[in-house]
Design a protein around this motif. Structure first.
Motif, PDB file in Angstrom:
ATOM      1  N   ASN A 199      12.147  -0.902  -1.636  1.00  0.00           N
ATOM      2  CA  ASN A 199      12.125  -1.068  -3.098  1.00  0.00           C
ATOM      3  C   ASN A 199      13.345  -0.334  -3.635  1.00  0.00           C
ATOM      4  N   PRO A 200      14.512  -0.997  -3.550  1.00  0.00           N
ATOM      5  CA  PRO A 200      15.769  -0.285  -3.797  1.00  0.00           C
ATOM      6  C   PRO A 200      15.887   0.268  -5.199  1.00  0.00           C
ATOM      7  N   GLU A 201      16.570   1.401  -5.302  1.00  0.00           N
ATOM      8  CA  GLU A 201      16.858   2.030  -6.582  1.00  0.00           C
ATOM      9  C   GLU A 201      17.567   1.028  -7.497  1.00  0.00           C
ATOM     10  N   VAL A 202      17.293   1.128  -8.785  1.00  0.00           N
ATOM     11  CA  VAL A 202      17.962   0.258  -9.762  1.00  0.00           C
ATOM     12  C   VAL A 202      19.448   0.615  -9.815  1.00  0.00           C
ATOM     13  N   VAL A 203      20.309  -0.378  -9.642  1.00  0.00           N
ATOM     14  CA  VAL A 203      21.757  -0.172  -9.713  1.00  0.00           C
ATOM     15  C   VAL A 203      22.269  -0.794 -11.007  1.00  0.00           C
ATOM     16  N   LEU A 204      22.885   0.041 -11.841  1.00  0.00           N
ATOM     17  CA  LEU A 204      23.461  -0.408 -13.100  1.00  0.00           C
ATOM     18  C   LEU A 204      24.983  -0.287 -13.035  1.00  0.00           C
ATOM     19  N   ALA A 205      25.653  -1.073 -13.843  1.00  0.00           N
ATOM     20  CA  ALA A 205      27.106  -1.004 -13.912  1.00  0.00           C
ATOM     21  C   ALA A 205      27.541  -0.537 -15.292  1.00  0.00           C
ATOM     22  N   LEU A 206      28.537   0.346 -15.332  1.00  0.00           N
ATOM     23  CA  LEU A 206      29.209   0.753 -16.565  1.00  0.00           C
ATOM     24  C   LEU A 206      30.541   0.000 -16.589  1.00  0.00           C
ATOM     25  N   PRO A 207      30.678  -1.011 -17.418  1.00  0.00           N
ATOM     26  CA  PRO A 207      31.918  -1.790 -17.403  1.00  0.00           C
ATOM     27  C   PRO A 207      33.061  -1.068 -18.130  1.00  0.00           C
ATOM     28  N   SER A 208      34.209  -0.990 -17.474  1.00  0.00           N
ATOM     29  CA  SER A 208      35.441  -0.461 -18.079  1.00  0.00           C
ATOM     30  C   SER A 208      35.226   0.859 -18.808  1.00  0.00           C
ATOM     31  N   GLY A 223       9.370   2.032 -10.093  1.00  0.00           N
ATOM     32  CA  GLY A 223       9.382   2.863  -8.892  1.00  0.00           C
ATOM     33  C   GLY A 223       7.983   3.020  -8.313  1.00  0.00           C
ATOM     34  N   PRO A 224       7.815   3.905  -7.325  1.00  0.00           N
ATOM     35  CA  PRO A 224       8.862   4.748  -6.749  1.00  0.00           C
ATOM     36  C   PRO A 224       9.860   3.925  -5.930  1.00  0.00           C
ATOM     37  N   LEU A 283       0.814  -1.214   0.000  1.00  0.00           N
ATOM     38  CA  LEU A 283       0.000   0.000   0.000  1.00  0.00           C
ATOM     39  C   LEU A 283       0.850   1.267   0.000  1.00  0.00           C
ATOM     40  N   ASN A 284       2.006   1.233   0.669  1.00  0.00           N
ATOM     41  CA  ASN A 284       2.883   2.404   0.673  1.00  0.00           C
ATOM     42  C   ASN A 284       3.324   2.792  -0.742  1.00  0.00           C
ATOM     43  N   ARG A 285       3.627   1.788  -1.582  1.00  0.00           N
ATOM     44  CA  ARG A 285       4.034   2.084  -2.956  1.00  0.00           C
ATOM     45  C   ARG A 285       2.925   2.809  -3.697  1.00  0.00           C
ATOM     46  N   ALA A 286       1.696   2.339  -3.493  1.00  0.00           N
ATOM     47  CA  ALA A 286       0.558   2.985  -4.161  1.00  0.00           C
ATOM     48  C   ALA A 286       0.377   4.410  -3.640  1.00  0.00           C
ATOM     49  N   PHE A 287       0.471   4.595  -2.317  1.00  0.00           N
ATOM     50  CA  PHE A 287       0.340   5.944  -1.743  1.00  0.00           C
ATOM     51  C   PHE A 287       1.348   6.903  -2.368  1.00  0.00           C
ATOM     52  N   VAL A 288       2.603   6.481  -2.450  1.00  0.00           N
ATOM     53  CA  VAL A 288       3.660   7.375  -2.941  1.00  0.00           C
ATOM     54  C   VAL A 288       3.542   7.575  -4.450  1.00  0.00           C
ATOM     55  N   ALA A 289       3.255   6.502  -5.198  1.00  0.00           N
ATOM     56  CA  ALA A 289       3.116   6.642  -6.652  1.00  0.00           C
ATOM     57  C   ALA A 289       2.014   7.630  -7.003  1.00  0.00           C
ATOM     58  N   LYS A 290       0.852   7.485  -6.373  1.00  0.00           N
ATOM     59  CA  LYS A 290      -0.269   8.374  -6.671  1.00  0.00           C
ATOM     60  C   LYS A 290      -0.058   9.763  -6.052  1.00  0.00           C
ATOM     61  N   GLY A 291       0.613   9.805  -4.910  1.00  0.00           N
ATOM     62  CA  GLY A 291       0.902  11.102  -4.287  1.00  0.00           C
ATOM     63  C   GLY A 291       1.848  11.941  -5.122  1.00  0.00           C
ATOM     64  N   GLY A 307      11.289  20.533 -12.556  1.00  0.00           N
ATOM     65  CA  GLY A 307      10.658  19.342 -13.121  1.00  0.00           C
ATOM     66  C   GLY A 307       9.819  18.597 -12.105  1.00  0.00           C
ATOM     67  N   PRO A 308       9.207  17.505 -12.537  1.00  0.00           N
ATOM     68  CA  PRO A 308       8.306  16.746 -11.658  1.00  0.00           C
ATOM     69  C   PRO A 308       9.058  16.078 -10.510  1.00  0.00           C
ATOM     70  N   PRO A 309       8.492  16.089  -9.311  1.00  0.00           N
ATOM     71  CA  PRO A 309       9.183  15.490  -8.161  1.00  0.00           C
ATOM     72  C   PRO A 309       9.236  13.973  -8.252  1.00  0.00           C
ATOM     73  N   GLU A 310      10.349  13.409  -7.801  1.00  0.00           N
ATOM     74  CA  GLU A 310      10.511  11.967  -7.647  1.00  0.00           C
ATOM     75  C   GLU A 310      10.561  11.668  -6.145  1.00  0.00           C
ATOM     76  N   ALA A 311      10.498  10.384  -5.815  1.00  0.00           N
ATOM     77  CA  ALA A 311      10.471  10.009  -4.404  1.00  0.00           C
ATOM     78  C   ALA A 311      11.702  10.524  -3.660  1.00  0.00           C
ATOM     79  N   TRP A 312      12.876  10.473  -4.283  1.00  0.00           N
ATOM     80  CA  TRP A 312      14.087  10.904  -3.567  1.00  0.00           C
ATOM     81  C   TRP A 312      14.088  12.410  -3.303  1.00  0.00           C
TER      82      TRP A 312
END
Length: 613
Positions: A519-528, A513-514, A272-280, A303-308
């Motif tokens: 619900n951890p942020e997506v972590v990507l890697a840039l190799p070399s 998201g959010p 329910l928290n995800r729904a509250f924040v997404a719609k909020g 610009g539009p606010p994000e959760a962070w």
């Protein structure tokens, strides 16, 4: 020869990109094991989603049949019947009685963002019902956390017949007993951990009380207030209270408050928290609420606010009133209907936040030196407890949070008053329940007061008990801390090159998201990728640029990294090839959008075996 029978082999996770130890001592792991990768493939095939988004969903445990609901979480589907919460029916009926009778209601809140949004949401609803509620937010220094006898007597003297506490009250046995003696009805709406002893009140709505089976213990107080008001609306509907002249209020139109309080209180963004924040967040982007719009403007939010943004830009400003200014400024801003007055209050909160930052930095430097001395070269201390007579009580929670981040263990910062009483805050790491330990310390007589959640707690103690409190925490939590810190892992969702880092990719990943706690942020890697630029900017941040083998460039930022392991590693490796881990964000400036890589870790690529020429 037949080999002997053995147990099934255990899959040993492989280090992502071969990073067994990064430059900040982390082990990089693929968030997906073989089973998770198979689930991601099935999600791609069933739902026709991009592969990377499917990997993100599988890595967060989303079942194949639940993908559509996860991507568009709705409150209607996730909100249970409010009466599944213990004593919710009694609470709803008592608040409905007050609306029917036109009673004077007093709201007693906490001085943080969750408390401010909770009080504002309840006050807005009561005003819609034709009432004029009293609102009391305690002064952090002079009154401390939670209801106190003097404030309750003052509210009773003003004619309050119903007292509703929000984000506090579960442990306030004597103050709420005084409210009852004065003839007030009492309803508690709280989410803090509860022990076996509860106050004698008309209704205590707390999904974390021991006899509650609702499964809503993850809600912040403001989310719980919304659920309560859903029940109140239904009760008043059944009584025929709502008419064309007094229409039923649109609770979903106030999800700005719920999103802000939920994120700022670091409630897990699940269910329910995800729904509250997404719609909020959608509601906040409409900019139709005077107080929230003024807050976004003063924070210079482009610009539009994000959760962070809620956690790092808006929340701290609302908090600043309760930390070092007037405790009720946040509530006043959220209830203000005049844009000019809202702008004035928001500017005052912004000024207080800047002042708070200066006070916090001075205390943080002193606390860090004390922590380093206590940890020593042998690194044996499991829990950091720092204290000083010069600290402002309003910043100790922030100082504790910084210590926790820097030393990767639970930490307390305690402000000692001239009278020999200390008030402080603690912050914990995953796997170590601080709230439980603090409540036991109260029971054992080590603390005068204390309580909180698994991840955060507040304490009040006598100065002479400080050493005993340190020893108690070490004895109670050292084993849990050792196990929690044993593996310093970074889970990576996938690898991309600089050319693939676009606003379109960021938009695609944001569908999961959010992001935040739970619900951890997506972590990507840039190799070399080559670090072609690194320079300090703002308050201890590093602005960065990385280049891939095909010459593509991606801009990066490493927040609060100067002087830390990450910042030192980046500055020491200018011009070098690095594996880089981080998250995507969209930076909006003067109408233009560009994607930015928020760096969280770096590692040296494995050079492979030497070649004999």
């Amino acid at each position: 020869m037949t080999p002997p029978a053995t147990a099934l082999p255990v899959e040993v996770p492989q280090a992502f990109l071969g990073v067994a130890r990064s430059l900040t001592d982390k082990l990089w792991l693929d968030r997906l094991d073989a089973r998770g990768a198979a689930k991601a493939l099935a999600i791609v095939q069933r739902h026709q989603l991009p592969e990377l988004l499917a990997r993100v969903l599988a890595g967060r445990g989303v079942d194949i049949d639940a993908v559509a609901d996860f991507l568009d979480p709705t409150i209607r589907k996730l909100l249970p019947d409010p009466y599944t919460v213990t004593e919710m029916e009694a609470a709803a009926k008592r608040i409905a009685d007050a609306a029917m009778r036109g009673e004077k209601v007093a709201i007693f809140g906490d001085y943080d963002v969750d408390g401010a949004t909770s009080a504002a949401l309840l006050a807005w609803h009561l005003r819609h019902c034709g009432l004029d509620p009293l609102i009391h937010i305690p002064d952090r220094i002079f009154e401390g956390y939670g209801p106190n006898t003097e404030a309750i007597r003052a509210l009773a003297a003003k004619g309050a017949t119903l007292l509703v506490t929000v984000d506090c009250g579960t442990t306030s046995i004597e103050p709420l007993a005084e409210a009852k003696r004065l003839g007030m009805s009492v309803v508690v709406i709280d989410h803090h951990q509860a022990g076996t002893e509860l106050p004698e009140v008309d209704a205590l709505v707390n999904p974390n009380r021991l006899d509650d089976l609702s499964g809503l213990g993850h809600l912040a107080a403001v989310g719980l207030v919304l659920v309560t008001l859903v029940a109140v609306n239904r009760e008043l509907r059944q009584r025929g209270f709502w008419t064309s002249e007094m229409p039923e209020p649109d609770l979903l139109g106030m999800l700005h408050h719920v999103a802000l309080g939920t994120v700022a209180d670091v409630a897990p963004l699940i269910g329910l928290n995800r729904a509250f924040v997404a719609k909020g967040l959608i509601a906040m982007r409409r900019r139709d609420h005077v107080g929230h719009t003024a807050l976004m403007d003063v924070a210079r939010l482009n610009g539009p606010p994000e959760a962070w943004h809620l956690g790092f830009m808006l929340g701290p400003r609302v908090n600043a009133g309760g930390r070092i200014g007037r405790a009720d400024l946040g509530v006043r801003l959220l209830l203000e209907g005049d844009s000019v007055e809202a702008a004035r209050i928001a500017a005052e909160l912004d000024r207080l936040n800047s002042e708070r930052r200066v006070i916090e930095q001075a205390a943080e430097a002193q606390a860090e030196a004390e922590a380093l001395a206590s940890i020593g070269l042998e690194d044996k201390i499991g829990v950091i407890v720092t204290a000083s007579e010069g600290w402002h009580p309003g910043v100790v929670g922030l100082v504790a949070s910084r210590l926790k981040e820097k030393f990767s263990r639970p930490a307390f910062a305690i402000a000692l008053e001239p009278g020999g009483i200390g008030t402080g805050s603690g912050r914990s790491i995953a796997g170590v329940d601080l709230g439980k330990a603090v409540r036991q310390a109260v029971t054992d007589g080590i603390l005068l007061k204390g309580g909180g959640h698994a991840m955060a707690a507040g304490v009040t103690l006598r100065k002479e008990k400080l050493a005993e409190f340190r020893a108690y925490l070490e004895n109670a939590l050292a084993q849990d801390v050792a196990e929690a810190r044993h593996v310093n892992e970074l889970y990576v969702d996938g690898a991309v090159s600089a050319r693939a880092v676009t606003t379109e990719l960021a938009t695609t990943l944001n569908h999961a998201g959010p992001f935040g706690s739970g619900n951890p942020e997506v972590v990507l890697a840039l190799p070399s990728h080559q670090l072609v630029y690194a320079d300090e900017v703002g308050q201890a941040h590093l602005r960065l640029r990385f280049k891939s083998g095909d010459g593509s460039i991606v801009n990066g930022i490493a927040f609060r990294s100067v002087g830390q392991k990450l910042g030192n590693a980046l500055l020491a490796n200018r011009g070098q090839q690095l594996h880089v881990a981080g998250s995507l964000s969209v930076d909006r400036y003067q109408g233009a959008e560009r994607v930015q890589f928020r760096v969280v870790d770096v590692a040296l690529p494995d050079q492979g075996p030497s070649v004999i020429r």
